[in-house]
Design an enzyme around this catalytic site. Structure first.
Site, PDB file in Angstrom:
ATOM      1  N   SER A   1       0.843  -1.191   0.000  1.00 13.18           N
ATOM      2  CA  SER A   1       0.000   0.000   0.000  1.00 13.18           C
ATOM      3  C   SER A   1       0.882   1.246   0.000  1.00 13.18           C
ATOM      4  O   SER A   1       1.730   1.411  -0.884  1.00 13.18           O
ATOM      5  CB  SER A   1      -0.946  -0.045   1.209  1.00 13.18           C
ATOM      6  OG  SER A   1      -1.915   0.959   1.143  1.00 13.18           O
TER       7      SER A   1
ATOM      8  N   HIS B   1      -8.103  -5.082  -0.374  1.00 11.03           N
ATOM      9  CA  HIS B   1      -6.812  -4.444  -0.160  1.00 11.03           C
ATOM     10  C   HIS B   1      -6.060  -5.043   1.025  1.00 11.03           C
ATOM     11  O   HIS B   1      -4.832  -5.143   1.012  1.00 11.03           O
ATOM     12  CB  HIS B   1      -7.021  -2.945   0.049  1.00 11.03           C
ATOM     13  CG  HIS B   1      -5.755  -2.153   0.119  1.00 11.03           C
ATOM     14  ND1 HIS B   1      -4.842  -2.133  -0.918  1.00 11.03           N
ATOM     15  CD2 HIS B   1      -5.232  -1.367   1.096  1.00 11.03           C
ATOM     16  CE1 HIS B   1      -3.821  -1.353  -0.589  1.00 11.03           C
ATOM     17  NE2 HIS B   1      -4.034  -0.892   0.630  1.00 11.03           N
TER      18      HIS B   1
ATOM     19  N   ASP C   1      -8.814  -6.341  -4.837  1.00  8.42           N
ATOM     20  CA  ASP C   1      -8.409  -5.058  -4.255  1.00  8.42           C
ATOM     21  C   ASP C   1      -8.915  -3.940  -5.166  1.00  8.42           C
ATOM     22  O   ASP C   1      -8.381  -3.708  -6.245  1.00  8.42           O
ATOM     23  CB  ASP C   1      -6.885  -5.006  -4.140  1.00  8.42           C
ATOM     24  CG  ASP C   1      -6.373  -3.707  -3.510  1.00  8.42           C
ATOM     25  OD1 ASP C   1      -7.183  -2.804  -3.242  1.00  8.42           O
ATOM     26  OD2 ASP C   1      -5.146  -3.614  -3.302  1.00  8.42           O
TER      27      ASP C   1
END
Length: 378
Positions: A151, A349, A316
């Site tokens: 991320s 995610h 995601d």
């Protein structure tokens, strides 16, 4: 089951001013750090782990005085794990502006003697990477065997590859992106507005009033958490299950998903700083390495010398696989060596933080290759 390994946090103080991209300078700052494993005599086996929004330098293991607080990537990093600390010297750093030990809005401003609060300067991904490079200098690490993150951590890894191309051998960016979409920026702004509009925010100087903008933080976390889960994962975990046995016909909690989000929001508001949340989401928004190259991401990667592993997860939707493929295409066009991993996983995610045999197996294999190149074996 093996017992978790015990770790100790360290503090590194810096007096030389750090020039920030905003034009401001940060002086007399501290970085909170944890290290795992042993740096080999050649200093060639160091791995930097970069954290995401609400994580910290506590990547793996447990603290001797906080045995229940396991590191946020403990399933990935440690003895015998995919990033094997029997082979690698792993470094975790809490980013400037965060609230877990490094200098941030809750720290004392040396210029005023008061808590920074809203006066803490806006920081960027590039600023964090510059601070990490200074830490590497102190640790005697001229070149990382790998810089890795998921991320927002993946953004930092990408920035390392272009900002310090001679100092990173492998760049590993997982569930990440080279820039946020308009939708992502919108989610971040709605979350910030929840904090900014909280009556207890007081222009960011709430500490002086002895209050915390908990309502805003709770809503911000609820918004963010929705984007971390996939629709399928949320449906499987909660569906339309009721919290009680029947509808309440009011505006309280009817559904289990509502209860879950409010719990996550409440928990977050108890440990995370509101100013830090504002700063870190802005750093997410600002990251765009192609901007300095007329929007051409390939040109941005021309200067990179690392080998790359780019990984994404099918469900995601926050940082979709299409964003990772854009990075891969730019790297290939720049004639960089890149491996791409796309995992079909239901968890959205958050999948980069969870156990998945295929995902962990691929990371393990990649790091075994790095160990072969560094000549560092158990």
């Amino acid at each position: 089951m093996t017992a978790p390994f015990v770790v100790t946090s360290k503090r590194f103080d810096f007096s030389e001013p750090l020039q920030l991209r905003s034009g401001a300078q940060l002086r007399d700052y501290t970085l909170a750090v944890e290290t795992y494993g042993i740096l080999n005599p050649e200093r060639s086996n160091a791995v930097l782990i970069c954290h995401a929004l609400n994580a910290s330098h506590h990547v793996a293991g447990v603290h001797s005085d906080k045995i229940n607080e396991t590191g946020w990537w403990d399933n990935m990093v440690g003895p015998g794990k995919p990033v094997d600390t029997d082979r690698f010297f792993v470094v975790g750093v809490n980013n400037l502006g965060s609230c877990f030990g490094s200098t941030g809005p809750t720290s004392t401003n040396p210029a005023t003697g008061r808590i920074y609060g809203a006066d803490f300067p806006v920081v960027t991904v590039e600023d964090w990477v510059d601070a990490q490079a200074r830490l590497a200098d102190v640790l005697g690490i001229a070149r990382f065997a790998a810089v890795m993150g998921g991320s927002l951590g993946g953004m930092q890894a990408l920035a390392w590859s272009t900002r310090y191309p001679d100092r990173v051998a492998h760049c590993i960016a997982i569930a990440s992106t080279a820039k946020l979409s308009a939708q992502n920026i919108a989610f971040n702004d709605v979350a910030r507005q929840a904090i900014l509009s909280d009556p207890d925010f007081h222009g960011g100087h709430y500490h002086e009033r002895g209050v915390v903008p908990r309502r805003g933080l709770r809503v911000a976390r609820m918004i963010g958490h929705i984007t971390y889960l996939s629709d399928d994962d949320m449906a499987e975990k909660f569906g339309r299950a009721l919290s009680a046995n029947e509808l309440q016909y009011g505006f309280g909690i009817d559904f289990e998903i509502e209860s879950y989000l409010r719990y996550q929001g409440e928990k977050f508001s108890e440990y995370f700083d509101a100013n830090s949340y504002l700063l870190i989401t802005k750093a997410l928004d600002y990251f765009d390495p192609a901007a300095e190259c007329g929007g051409d991401l390939t040109q941005a990667f021309i200067k990179a010398k690392a080998r790359f592993l780019i990984a994404s997860f099918s469900t995601d939707w926050r940082f979709a696989p299409a964003r990772s493929r854009e990075i891969v295409r730019a790297l290939l066009d720049a004639e960089r060596e890149v491996t791409y991993l796309e995992i079909d996983a239901p968890h959205g995610h958050d999948a980069f933080l969870l156990d998945d045999a295929r995902y962990h197996g691929a990371i393990r294999a990649y790091f075994e290759g790095i160990a072969m190149r560094t000549g560092h074996h158990p």
